[in-house]
Design an enzyme around this catalytic site. Structure first.
Site, mmCIF file in Angstrom:
data_model
loop_
_atom_site.group_PDB
_atom_site.id
_atom_site.type_symbol
_atom_site.label_atom_id
_atom_site.label_comp_id
_atom_site.label_asym_id
_atom_site.label_seq_id
_atom_site.Cartn_x
_atom_site.Cartn_y
_atom_site.Cartn_z
ATOM 1 C CD1 TRP A 110 54.608 -6.525 8.914
ATOM 2 C CD2 TRP A 110 54.830 -5.085 10.619
ATOM 3 N NE1 TRP A 110 53.633 -5.791 9.091
ATOM 4 C CE2 TRP A 110 53.586 -4.799 9.966
ATOM 5 C CE3 TRP A 110 55.153 -4.546 11.892
ATOM 6 C CZ2 TRP A 110 52.463 -3.777 10.170
ATOM 7 C CZ3 TRP A 110 54.231 -3.457 11.848
ATOM 8 C CH2 TRP A 110 53.116 -3.040 11.424
ATOM 9 C CE LYS A 113 48.044 -8.670 11.453
ATOM 10 N NZ LYS A 113 47.787 -7.539 10.813
ATOM 11 C CG ASP A 144 55.915 -11.333 13.785
ATOM 12 O OD1 ASP A 144 54.679 -11.581 13.862
ATOM 13 O OD2 ASP A 144 56.132 -10.188 13.341
#
Lengths: 356, 356
Positions: free
Chosen positions: B99, B190, B166
């Site tokens: 990511w 999540k 992030d």
């Protein structure tokens, strides 16, 4: 009390869609898990995405050579993605209202924007008919239905350049000839599902021609290659869209929707033309939207506006207040709104006329 | 059979969230309409957005001068929006996995990207510790939890430049000092809700400083000014996030979550360190993620991988297959995963050890 949902968007959905989402929020596809808590890469959700795409192709008779995508960000992000992917230097826009104007604003990042015609002179209460599209533009962009101003382009235009259409508020309301378009996009929250999903139908061979480097998330080719799963899609919204697509198919598809939508529009516009207390804001019958019927109190009766809204509200009608830039009332009559809701509104208008 | 949901995302949600979404899919806030079919401008949904933002501020103790947004497009769109809004010419990125690498790729559109450190040399199985951040960068970007590789930066770093994080996969899993960050973003799927919503927490005075013209939908200032309603937000997803935020508050907030998450991680890593059949992929205890526990079969036992997966599946465990770039297994243990699910996995590992 039975509610009549005239919201402009998010807006009325079929009972089928609501019921299926309620069930899947607790147990999805027999997994024992919620549709909100399973991997988008799992076979159960992949099947949802695949079926939704297949049903869009079936219902709209999408020809070979087109891709169907479910993205995020609404039509507003498409205002940016369209020119990013399709505009080399010059694009034409038909300015039929607030959404078309916003689309034009984003296109100006990428080159020259030609406004081929505008109905701004009459507060967007008509669809311009005679205009020239320059031969050297990369595409012409139209907004087929104008939610705020109550106008609609109810046929597929023949144009000598690529054609891009924002169909956010009338997609699936009638048969369309997809082959006439190079790109169609639509936020889901009118005729398809909840907000959070955006449908894109794009002709593959118009992409990758600008020579411009495109950020990953804004590149249609990335999303096509990854079958709308480059990143995690809005899974619940796509699941809900699938339910509405199933309902559409079960109920005769877009041809049947068009019949019902014409019946609803005829009933409501008929009353508006007859009833002395109300006036539709769009004079020309051919320009009147079948999705958003905008009307105001007739001259001399303006003071009765709140009283009528109160009467309608007391009868279970919601979402009838007009957008501030038009005033008065707006009855949104999307696919999932039953004829009986339009009849209830017409009855309320007759009752109101009898009182005054 | 009771399911144990170890999916990496979308992932396990509280029963409370699922129940409330199921109810609101049919009747939202006493309107008689679905949460999917009411206007986002109506008072009922505006109250949802306002309460969700207020709870984020309360739970994370967000200081004055920060704005909280609910956007669309996931962390992947933030990879683009962050440099668009904050990067003048040069930005630093800590490369801790897939990511982070994707975030770096998008930043390269806007100038020089300095990779201050990378753990790629060991397949991202650790968090680099000693690195220099150039004084002239516009910000340092970190990924606090690395879903694929099972590493986590579990404290808030002190850095001499602006800090962007992030936190998609560990936000709300522990108390954080928001004042140390200038921008935090997180895809919801999540610890917060379903996919389709993206949380952004941004310090207002870092915005509007690049001199760059920003497309409307990519401009944080536009979304701040319009209170996350510049365009139609993903209403169902935001509604679901609100339910999880209420559940978080009801269950002791992020401090209590951290306790439970530590207990779950200690239980699972403890077994992985003890059991001769399995090896955790992250050697250093301080780098091990409390959200995604990655492990493989021990040397010599590789052939048993499928057999263990089958055993766990038979016991109702789903989502345990590791990402292809690490292999083996990944047990995601987000806030809503109960300790009993981790215990069930540990019991299965002990049972498997006894068999072999």
């Amino acid at each position: 009390m039975k509610k009549h949902n005239f919201y402009a968007g998010p807006s009325v959905l079929p009972e089928y869609t609501k019921q299926k989402v309620a069930e899947a929020a607790l147990d999805f596809a027999g997994t024992g898990l919620s549709v909100m808590e399973v991997s988008h890469r799992g076979k159960e959700f992949v099947a949802v995405m695949d079926e939704a795409i297949a049903l869009v192709k079936e219902l709209l008779n999408v020809p070979e050579g087109y891709s169907v995508l479910f993205l995020q960000g609404g039509a507003s992000l498409q205002f940016l993605m369209v020119p990013y992917n399709l505009m080399k230097a010059k694009a034409a826009y038909l300015n039929t209202g607030a959404w078309a104007s916003k689309a034009m604003k984003e296109a100006q990042f990428f080159g020259e924007v030609v406004e081929v015609a505008s109905s701004k002179d009459k507060n967007f209460n008509y669809i311009p008919k005679s205009y020239e599209v320059p031969a050297d533009v990369d595409y012409l962009h139209i907004t087929t239905n104008n939610t705020i101003f109550g106008t609609e382009l109810k046929s597929d235009p023949d144009v000598p350049v690529r054609l891009v259409a924002d169909m956010s508020s009338d997609i699936f309301s009638r048969p369309i000839d997809v082959a006439k378009y190079d790109l169609i996009y639509a936020g889901a929250q009118k005729n398809l599902g909840p907000s959070g999903a955006t449908l894109v139908i794009v002709k593959d061979d118009v992409l990758g021609k600008t020579g411009r480097q495109i950020p990953t998330m804004l590149d249609y080719q990335i999303h096509i290659k990854n079958e709308s799963m480059f990143n995690t899609p809005s899974t619940v919204a796509v699941f809900a869209c699938l339910q509405t697509l199933k309902w559409l198919k079960e109920n005769g598809g877009v041809a049947e929707m068009e019949k019902v939508n014409i019946a609803k529009a005829d009933l409501l516009y008929g009353e508006l033309d007859r009833n002395k207390l109300f006036v539709p804001t769009v004079p020309a019958a051919e320009d009147r939207s079948r999705m958003n019927v905008t009307f105001v109190m007739a001259p001399g009766y303006e003071a009765l506006e709140k009283e009528f809204l109160d009467l309608a509200t007391a009868k279970g009608m919601v979402g009838l207040k007009g957008h501030r830039s038009v005033g008065g009332f707006r009855a949104s009559t999307y696919n999932a709104l039953p004829l009986e809701s339009v009849q209830a509104l017409v009855d309320a208008m007759k009752e109101f006329e009898a009182i005054h």
